[in-house]
Design a protein around this motif. Structure first.
Motif, mmCIF file in Angstrom:
data_model
loop_
_atom_site.group_PDB
_atom_site.id
_atom_site.type_symbol
_atom_site.label_atom_id
_atom_site.label_comp_id
_atom_site.label_asym_id
_atom_site.label_seq_id
_atom_site.Cartn_x
_atom_site.Cartn_y
_atom_site.Cartn_z
ATOM 1 N N GLU A 1 0.830 -1.206 0.000
ATOM 2 C CA GLU A 1 0.000 0.000 0.000
ATOM 3 C C GLU A 1 0.862 1.252 0.000
ATOM 4 O OE1 GLU A 1 -3.330 0.187 -0.366
ATOM 5 O OE2 GLU A 1 -3.167 -1.970 -0.716
ATOM 6 N N ALA A 2 1.975 1.199 0.720
ATOM 7 C CA ALA A 2 2.874 2.346 0.760
ATOM 8 C C ALA A 2 3.441 2.631 -0.626
ATOM 9 C CB ALA A 2 4.001 2.100 1.757
ATOM 10 N N ARG A 3 3.724 1.578 -1.377
ATOM 11 C CA ARG A 3 4.267 1.770 -2.722
ATOM 12 C C ARG A 3 3.260 2.513 -3.608
ATOM 13 N NH1 ARG A 3 8.806 -0.261 -5.742
ATOM 14 N NH2 ARG A 3 8.582 0.796 -7.747
ATOM 15 N N LYS A 4 1.986 2.189 -3.478
ATOM 16 C CA LYS A 4 0.944 2.888 -4.247
ATOM 17 C C LYS A 4 0.919 4.377 -3.886
ATOM 18 C CE LYS A 4 -2.118 -1.158 -4.571
ATOM 19 N NZ LYS A 4 -3.430 -1.710 -4.151
ATOM 20 N N LEU A 5 0.991 4.643 -2.598
ATOM 21 C CA LEU A 5 0.968 6.038 -2.159
ATOM 22 C C LEU A 5 2.224 6.775 -2.610
ATOM 23 C CD1 LEU A 5 -0.431 5.473 1.440
ATOM 24 C CD2 LEU A 5 -1.539 6.847 -0.329
ATOM 25 N N ALA A 6 3.377 6.121 -2.543
ATOM 26 C CA ALA A 6 4.626 6.750 -2.979
ATOM 27 C C ALA A 6 4.585 7.066 -4.465
ATOM 28 C CB ALA A 6 5.812 5.838 -2.658
ATOM 29 N N GLU A 7 3.998 6.166 -5.241
ATOM 30 C CA GLU A 7 3.869 6.429 -6.681
ATOM 31 C C GLU A 7 2.926 7.602 -6.940
ATOM 32 O OE1 GLU A 7 2.637 2.606 -8.028
ATOM 33 O OE2 GLU A 7 4.700 1.815 -8.161
ATOM 34 N N ALA A 8 1.883 7.739 -6.113
ATOM 35 C CA ALA A 8 0.982 8.891 -6.239
ATOM 36 C C ALA A 8 1.735 10.186 -5.934
ATOM 37 C CB ALA A 8 -0.218 8.736 -5.304
ATOM 38 N N LEU A 9 2.568 10.161 -4.906
ATOM 39 C CA LEU A 9 3.359 11.348 -4.573
ATOM 40 C C LEU A 9 4.355 11.678 -5.675
ATOM 41 C CD1 LEU A 9 2.022 11.104 -1.796
ATOM 42 C CD2 LEU A 9 4.262 11.477 -0.756
ATOM 43 N N ASP A 10 4.883 10.648 -6.315
ATOM 44 C CA ASP A 10 5.791 10.874 -7.432
ATOM 45 C C ASP A 10 5.062 11.574 -8.578
ATOM 46 O OD1 ASP A 10 8.446 10.474 -8.593
ATOM 47 O OD2 ASP A 10 7.438 9.120 -9.979
ATOM 48 N N LEU A 11 3.812 11.204 -8.811
ATOM 49 C CA LEU A 11 3.020 11.881 -9.846
ATOM 50 C C LEU A 11 2.734 13.329 -9.452
ATOM 51 C CD1 LEU A 11 0.452 9.085 -10.853
ATOM 52 C CD2 LEU A 11 2.391 9.941 -12.196
ATOM 53 N N TYR A 12 2.432 13.560 -8.161
ATOM 54 C CA TYR A 12 2.235 14.936 -7.702
ATOM 55 C C TYR A 12 3.499 15.757 -7.949
ATOM 56 C CZ TYR A 12 -1.843 13.236 -5.043
ATOM 57 O OH TYR A 12 -3.040 12.680 -4.665
ATOM 58 N N ASN A 13 4.641 15.136 -7.734
ATOM 59 C CA ASN A 13 5.899 15.850 -7.922
ATOM 60 C C ASN A 13 6.104 16.209 -9.388
ATOM 61 O OD1 ASN A 13 8.364 16.876 -6.693
ATOM 62 N ND2 ASN A 13 9.425 15.293 -7.846
#
Length: 567
Positions: A308-320
């Protein structure tokens, strides 16, 4: 407006520090002396900081009151709400505080305001939304905010809610807010360097000294504190240096799924430096807040499952990536506006605003323009009502706080730090503020003071640059505020082949001094008009690992003709 040529200033040799310590290169002793580290014991403590040297957390102001109230809430089964900020320091502070409360088994919740809708810190809008979404808590703990929220805390008091402030920001001119406790080092004589997560860590330490929790190891959260400390650009001195040094070592094998997922998403290779935190981890956590999704950054920091953390980290990468697009748009438009101003070259400041600019990104653009033109800069995002929210970055010797105080009639509000500040302003007042800001700078600085400077720590020969030297050099880390990465210079350097242009206007250089050759990277060097060799080169050094092979890499900061003499 052309980028101004930098004045190179070579630091004077200090009295040799720690000379009795064998095995340290003389240049390292010089760098230690420049940092005020003198004597064998001080050198040992600086190079090899130990966790057992952490001081008593009860030395912080109001710590006793805060601990008593939190433990009372735990014993009474009260509901506690942790209220934070949307940047890295705020998010990690909330996550750490929530983990501590969870360890004590107390009912708790959290709230982080959205930058665009509710603004920084405690605000009436945020309080309304909090009460509507979360209900009325018994106790609120604000982290990374609250110190200057006099009126908002009075309102919370009137609602019958107790409040503890855990913060590191400056006090309001109106004094200390009326609440249970204000755990803020700025109220005392020491620890002023701590970020909010560092203060929360101290509160957690104090709670655990009073009442231990079986199975909870506070040392496992030092990596979280290290990320906040580096990202918030607070001084890496004393206990900050200790926490970051040990926290960076923990990060590759962190027990926090969110931090591990961020390292995976950003392609980190198992060795974490403060630069990795500053340029990989921090921007992605910050991007969520900039895109008004701070809850996703907090969810990542609280997530225990790696998948689940990986999904959230990928979302943050898209925000970046989205943040980067906004940043490019604003920067391109801002540069065009600078180019169109007839007297831009002579103006000592940059103040620009637009209704098309995203408010969450203006600070980054202000920082980039400040570095490019070496001028204090405010970039302002204006909303549909004509209210602008601006972010400023300054240069050495010019305080934005003092500048804001000198222009009270131009602004709705403003404040912050000497080198980074924020303001609110009417769109119709932007030009007037630029004029008065310029007047303030011209009256309080000389032309020489406003000239861009590059401070050189030491001269070094190419023959001294090796992985063996890096082993000693790495003891100076972590680098950051008040312990900057050293800048070296080498004279009479030649090119062995033509510069190789890379993407994003960077160039790779192949350099030779005497019979010794080194490769170098010059970020943004493709935009520069380089003089004919031979050169003097100013640079930092790093390890570069590629396909399993580690080499020393020079990172060019500036180039000048070799015949130019140093100061």
């Amino acid at each position: 407006m052309a980028e101004e040529e930098k004045q190179w200033i070579i630091r004077e040799d200090p009295p040799r520090a720690g000379a009795e310590m064998g095995g340290l290169p003389p240049i390292l002793l010089k760098l230690l002396g420049q940092r005020g580290v003198e004597g064998g014991e001080a050198v040992e403590k600086f190079l090899k900081p130990r966790l057992r040297d952490l001081s008593d957390p009860y030395l912080l102001p109001d710590m006793e009151k805060a601990v008593e109230r939190v433990l009372a809430a735990i014993d009474a089964g009260e509901n506690i709400l942790v209220y934070g900020d949307y940047d890295v320091d705020g998010v990690t502070s909330v996550a750490l505080m929530c983990n501590v409360l969870r360890a004590y088994g107390v009912a708790h919740d959290y709230f982080i305001p959205k930058r665009g809708e509710e603004g920084y810190g405690l605000s009436d809008t945020a309080i309304d939304n909090l009460l509507e979404d979360k209900g009325k808590p018994d106790l609120i703990i604000t982290v990374d905010c609250g110190t200057a929220s006099i009126d908002e805390i009075e309102r919370i008091n009137s609602l019958g809610i107790d409040l503890i402030v855990v913060d590191h920001h400056e006090m309001s001119v109106r004094g200390k807010p009326e609440c249970i406790a204000v755990v803020n080092p700025k109220l005392g004589d020491d620890f002023h360097y701590l970020c909010a997560a560092g203060v929360v860590f101290k509160l957690a330490h104090a709670l655990l000294k009073r009442r231990m929790v079986e199975g909870f190891d506070l040392k496992e959260y030092i990596d979280m504190v290290a990320v906040a400390t580096v990202a918030d650009i607070v001084p890496l001195v004393e206990e900050n240096r200790l926490l970051v040094r040990h926290g960076l070592r923990l990060l590759p094998e962190t027990k926090h799924a969110g931090l591990l997922a961020l390292q995976q998403v950003t392609g980190m290779n198992g060795n974490v430096s403060s630069m990795d935190v500053g340029f990989r981890i921090g921007p992605r956590l910050n991007a969520a807040g900039r895109m008004d999704k701070p809850e996703d950054a907090l969810a990542l920091m609280l997530e225990a499952d790696l998948k689940e953390a990986r999904k959230l980290a990928e979302a943050l990468d898209l925000y970046n990536r989205e943040r980067q697009l906004h940043e490019k748009q604003i920067r391109d438009e801002a540069l065009a506006m600078v180019a169109e101003r007839p007297n831009a070259q002579d103006e000592p400041v940059i103040v620009l605003g637009s209704r098309s600019w995203h408010p969450g990104v203006v600070g980054i653009v202000a920082s980039r323009l400040m570095r490019q033109f070496y001028k204090p800069t405010f970039i302002v995002s204006v909303d549909e009502e004509g209210i602008g929210k601006g972010s400023g970055r300054s240069v050495e010797g010019i305080s934005l706080v003092e500048a804001i105080q000198a222009c009270p009639d131009d602004l709705i509000a403003g404040g912050g730090h000497d080198m980074a500040a924020g303001l609110s302003i009417l769109e119709s007042k932007i030009d007037e503020f630029r004029e008065n800001f310029s007047k303030y700078v011209l009256e309080n600085t000389t032309k020489a003071q406003r000239a861009p400077k590059l401070h050189i720590d030491a001269e070094i020969g190419f023959d001294e640059l090796s992985l063996e030297f890096m082993d000693s050099y790495d003891l100076l880390q972590p680098f950051g505020s008040q312990n900057p990465q050293p800048v070296f210079m080498s004279r009479n350097v030649w090119l062995t082949e033509a510069p190789r242009h890379l993407k994003n206007k960077h160039i790779k250089l192949f350099l030779r001094q005497g019979f010794v050759e080194h490769d170098a990277i010059f970020f943004g060097g493709g935009e520069r008009s380089l003089p004919d060799p031979p050169w003097d080169v100013a640079f930092t050094i790093d390890r570069n690992t590629f396909r399993g092979r580690t080499t020393l890499q020079m990172v060019i900061q500036d180039v000048r003709s070799a015949e130019q003499q140093s100061e």
